[in-house]
Design a protein around this motif. Structure first.
Motif, mmCIF file in Angstrom:
data_model
loop_
_atom_site.group_PDB
_atom_site.id
_atom_site.type_symbol
_atom_site.label_atom_id
_atom_site.label_comp_id
_atom_site.label_asym_id
_atom_site.label_seq_id
_atom_site.Cartn_x
_atom_site.Cartn_y
_atom_site.Cartn_z
ATOM 1 N N ASN A 22 0.831 -1.212 0.000
ATOM 2 C CA ASN A 22 0.000 0.000 0.000
ATOM 3 C C ASN A 22 0.865 1.262 0.000
ATOM 4 O O ASN A 22 0.568 2.229 -0.698
ATOM 5 C CB ASN A 22 -0.947 0.008 1.200
ATOM 6 C CG ASN A 22 -2.089 -0.976 1.052
ATOM 7 O OD1 ASN A 22 -2.414 -1.378 -0.060
ATOM 8 N ND2 ASN A 22 -2.682 -1.375 2.164
ATOM 9 N N ILE A 23 1.925 1.236 0.757
ATOM 10 C CA ILE A 23 2.839 2.382 0.814
ATOM 11 C C ILE A 23 3.496 2.577 -0.554
ATOM 12 O O ILE A 23 3.601 3.704 -1.049
ATOM 13 C CB ILE A 23 3.893 2.206 1.934
ATOM 14 C CG1 ILE A 23 3.213 2.301 3.302
ATOM 15 C CG2 ILE A 23 5.010 3.242 1.796
ATOM 16 C CD1 ILE A 23 4.135 1.962 4.468
ATOM 17 N N GLN A 24 3.924 1.488 -1.191
ATOM 18 C CA GLN A 24 4.554 1.587 -2.511
ATOM 19 C C GLN A 24 3.568 2.142 -3.537
ATOM 20 O O GLN A 24 3.926 2.979 -4.369
ATOM 21 C CB GLN A 24 5.083 0.222 -2.955
ATOM 22 C CG GLN A 24 5.817 0.258 -4.280
ATOM 23 C CD GLN A 24 7.061 1.144 -4.235
ATOM 24 O OE1 GLN A 24 7.859 1.069 -3.297
ATOM 25 N NE2 GLN A 24 7.217 1.994 -5.228
ATOM 26 N N SER A 67 1.717 6.645 -6.804
ATOM 27 C CA SER A 67 0.641 7.592 -7.120
ATOM 28 C C SER A 67 1.108 9.029 -6.931
ATOM 29 O O SER A 67 0.800 9.906 -7.746
ATOM 30 C CB SER A 67 -0.588 7.336 -6.241
ATOM 31 O OG SER A 67 -1.166 6.095 -6.544
ATOM 32 N N ILE A 68 1.863 9.274 -5.883
ATOM 33 C CA ILE A 68 2.370 10.629 -5.624
ATOM 34 C C ILE A 68 3.350 11.041 -6.717
ATOM 35 O O ILE A 68 3.290 12.152 -7.235
ATOM 36 C CB ILE A 68 3.026 10.709 -4.226
ATOM 37 C CG1 ILE A 68 1.951 10.573 -3.137
ATOM 38 C CG2 ILE A 68 3.819 12.009 -4.061
ATOM 39 C CD1 ILE A 68 2.506 10.392 -1.737
ATOM 40 N N GLU A 69 4.254 10.130 -7.098
ATOM 41 C CA GLU A 69 5.215 10.439 -8.160
ATOM 42 C C GLU A 69 4.505 10.723 -9.475
ATOM 43 O O GLU A 69 4.860 11.655 -10.201
ATOM 44 C CB GLU A 69 6.212 9.285 -8.329
ATOM 45 C CG GLU A 69 7.209 9.165 -7.195
ATOM 46 C CD GLU A 69 8.116 7.945 -7.326
ATOM 47 O OE1 GLU A 69 7.855 7.074 -8.193
ATOM 48 O OE2 GLU A 69 9.079 7.853 -6.550
ATOM 49 N N PHE A 70 3.479 9.929 -9.793
ATOM 50 C CA PHE A 70 2.734 10.146 -11.027
ATOM 51 C C PHE A 70 1.987 11.477 -10.976
ATOM 52 O O PHE A 70 1.961 12.224 -11.962
ATOM 53 C CB PHE A 70 1.762 8.981 -11.273
ATOM 54 C CG PHE A 70 1.089 9.057 -12.599
ATOM 55 C CD1 PHE A 70 1.797 8.786 -13.762
ATOM 56 C CD2 PHE A 70 -0.259 9.397 -12.700
ATOM 57 C CE1 PHE A 70 1.185 8.857 -15.003
ATOM 58 C CE2 PHE A 70 -0.872 9.477 -13.936
ATOM 59 C CZ PHE A 70 -0.166 9.206 -15.089
ATOM 60 N N ALA A 71 1.413 11.800 -9.821
ATOM 61 C CA ALA A 71 0.700 13.076 -9.666
ATOM 62 C C ALA A 71 1.665 14.250 -9.831
ATOM 63 O O ALA A 71 1.309 15.284 -10.419
ATOM 64 C CB ALA A 71 0.003 13.136 -8.309
ATOM 65 N N GLN A 72 2.894 14.102 -9.343
ATOM 66 C CA GLN A 72 3.894 15.153 -9.497
ATOM 67 C C GLN A 72 4.244 15.329 -10.975
ATOM 68 O O GLN A 72 4.389 16.465 -11.455
ATOM 69 C CB GLN A 72 5.147 14.836 -8.685
ATOM 70 C CG GLN A 72 4.963 15.012 -7.195
ATOM 71 C CD GLN A 72 6.172 14.537 -6.388
ATOM 72 O OE1 GLN A 72 6.909 13.653 -6.825
ATOM 73 N NE2 GLN A 72 6.350 15.116 -5.207
ATOM 74 N N MET A 73 4.369 14.235 -11.714
ATOM 75 C CA MET A 73 4.657 14.334 -13.146
ATOM 76 C C MET A 73 3.487 15.005 -13.872
ATOM 77 O O MET A 73 3.692 15.840 -14.754
ATOM 78 C CB MET A 73 4.933 12.945 -13.742
ATOM 79 C CG MET A 73 6.302 12.407 -13.394
ATOM 80 S SD MET A 73 6.759 10.914 -14.338
ATOM 81 C CE MET A 73 5.576 9.735 -13.735
ATOM 82 N N GLU A 74 2.270 14.639 -13.494
ATOM 83 C CA GLU A 74 1.100 15.278 -14.101
ATOM 84 C C GLU A 74 1.084 16.780 -13.830
ATOM 85 O O GLU A 74 0.767 17.574 -14.711
ATOM 86 C CB GLU A 74 -0.195 14.657 -13.576
ATOM 87 C CG GLU A 74 -0.463 13.265 -14.087
ATOM 88 C CD GLU A 74 -1.720 12.655 -13.497
ATOM 89 O OE1 GLU A 74 -2.406 11.919 -14.220
ATOM 90 O OE2 GLU A 74 -2.023 12.911 -12.313
ATOM 91 N N GLN A 75 1.462 17.164 -12.620
ATOM 92 C CA GLN A 75 1.508 18.578 -12.269
ATOM 93 C C GLN A 75 2.563 19.307 -13.094
ATOM 94 O O GLN A 75 2.345 20.421 -13.563
ATOM 95 C CB GLN A 75 1.787 18.751 -10.776
ATOM 96 C CG GLN A 75 1.732 20.200 -10.330
ATOM 97 C CD GLN A 75 1.942 20.348 -8.835
ATOM 98 O OE1 GLN A 75 2.293 19.406 -8.138
ATOM 99 N NE2 GLN A 75 1.723 21.556 -8.332
#
Length: 105
Positions: free
Chosen positions: A10-12, A17-25
């Protein structure tokens, strides 16, 4: 142990998800900056301006083609006739035989 593995999964997933959201941003910000730059450029360059420039360019090309055609006709004139006219204008001051060959087009 199974609970620990499940928590780590779950942590991974959350990290991914956070890394992908940062790329989207970053992509979003890049698009936003790109659109702002295009808007600034378009304030100084309209579609009408580009159309007028293209028409002017086409006219300039046509004029150049006409000039080249006229000069080409001149270049095709009889070489002996031109040399005789030059001799007549300048007199005996020029040794025509010593002149370099005229390059062919």
């Amino acid at each position: 142990l199974d609970d620990a593995i499940s928590i780590m999964d779950n942590i991974q997933k959350m990290v991914d998800s956070i890394e992908f959201a940062q790329m989207e941003q970053e992509v979003f910000e890049g698009l936003k900056e790109g659109n702002q730059a295009l808007a600034a450029i378009h304030k100084t360059m309209t579609v009408e301006d580009v159309e007028n420039l293209m028409l002017d360019t086409q006219e300039a090309i046509e004029t150049q083609n006409e000039i080249e055609a006229m000069l080409g006709d001149f270049a095709l004139a009889d070489e002996d006739e031109l040399l005789a006219e030059l001799q007549e204008l300048v007199g005996d001051e020029i040794d025509v035989a010593a002149m370099p060959d005229v390059p062919e087009a």
